[in-house]
Design a protein around this motif. Structure first.
Motif, PDB file in Angstrom:
ATOM      1  N   ARG A   3       0.690  -1.253  -0.067  1.00 27.89           N
ATOM      2  CA  ARG A   3      -0.218  -0.080   0.054  1.00 27.89           C
ATOM      3  C   ARG A   3       0.834   1.270  -0.061  1.00 27.89           C
ATOM      4  N   LEU A   6       1.805   2.470  -3.280  1.00 24.48           N
ATOM      5  CA  LEU A   6       0.883   2.454  -4.386  1.00 24.48           C
ATOM      6  C   LEU A   6       0.459   4.364  -4.490  1.00 24.48           C
ATOM      7  N   SER A  14      -1.512   8.722   1.129  1.00 23.14           N
ATOM      8  CA  SER A  14      -1.468   7.306   1.821  1.00 23.14           C
ATOM      9  C   SER A  14      -3.052   7.228   2.635  1.00 23.14           C
ATOM     10  N   VAL A  17      -5.087   5.837  -0.439  1.00 21.40           N
ATOM     11  CA  VAL A  17      -4.768   4.531  -0.722  1.00 21.40           C
ATOM     12  C   VAL A  17      -5.499   3.852   0.568  1.00 21.40           C
ATOM     13  N   THR A  18      -5.396   3.925   1.620  1.00 28.22           N
ATOM     14  CA  THR A  18      -5.938   3.466   2.679  1.00 28.22           C
ATOM     15  C   THR A  18      -7.321   3.039   2.541  1.00 28.22           C
ATOM     16  N   THR A  21      -8.414   0.718  -0.676  1.00 24.28           N
ATOM     17  CA  THR A  21      -7.896  -0.759  -0.475  1.00 24.28           C
ATOM     18  C   THR A  21      -8.734  -1.229   0.680  1.00 24.28           C
ATOM     19  N   GLU A  32      -4.754  -9.610   1.078  1.00 21.40           N
ATOM     20  CA  GLU A  32      -3.353  -9.299   1.780  1.00 21.40           C
ATOM     21  C   GLU A  32      -2.660 -10.495   1.733  1.00 21.40           C
TER      22      GLU A  32
END
Length: 136
Positions: A3, A6, A14, A17-18, A21, A32
């Motif tokens: 992650r 990414l 970030s 992204v969190t 995802t 994962e």
């Protein structure tokens, strides 16, 4: 891919992204991977890698050629997971007979893979030769 890699790769934060995802994980589209145990001189926690979930969806692709039907199943990562080739004398078939044969072959494959994948994303059909838009 991790992650943490990414965000910079796609020019997003970030936190974004969190969020993305987390949604993809909840939908079962990604999974994962276990952390890598062997790290060469790295500090801190090992990166948690994510990957597409191959079982999230599949497509059934049918290719009708002269005297044969090929059917393949591709998973969510694009890998071919199943392939069959059926010999068939196509010239004397009526449209109804060809459609019935295709339905039978597709249904057999669908029934075979239905428990493996969470979603059948689609069925594609490729036909060899020239197809008239007026009369098929």
């Amino acid at each position: 891919m991790a992650r943490v890699d990414l965000g910079p790769m796609n020019g997003i934060s970030s936190a974004t992204v969190t969020s993305i995802t987390a949604e993809l994980l909840s939908q079962g589209l990604i999974s994962e991977r276990p952390p890598e145990t062997s790290r060469s001189g790295g500090r801190g926690r090992p990166k948690t890698l994510i990957q597409l979930n191959p079982e999230a969806a599949c497509v059934i692709c049918v290719k009708v050629s002269i005297n044969e039907i090929q059917i393949v199943v591709g998973d969510f990562t694009g890998q071919i997971r199943h392939s069959t080739l059926h010999s068939l004398t196509t010239l004397p078939l009526t449209l109804e007979e060809l459609c019935a044969t295709l339905e039978e072959k597709i249904e057999a494959i669908r029934a075979d893979v239905v428990g493996t994948y969470h979603h059948l994303a689609g069925i594609c059909l490729a036909v060899q030769g020239v197809v008239s838009p007026n009369n098929g």
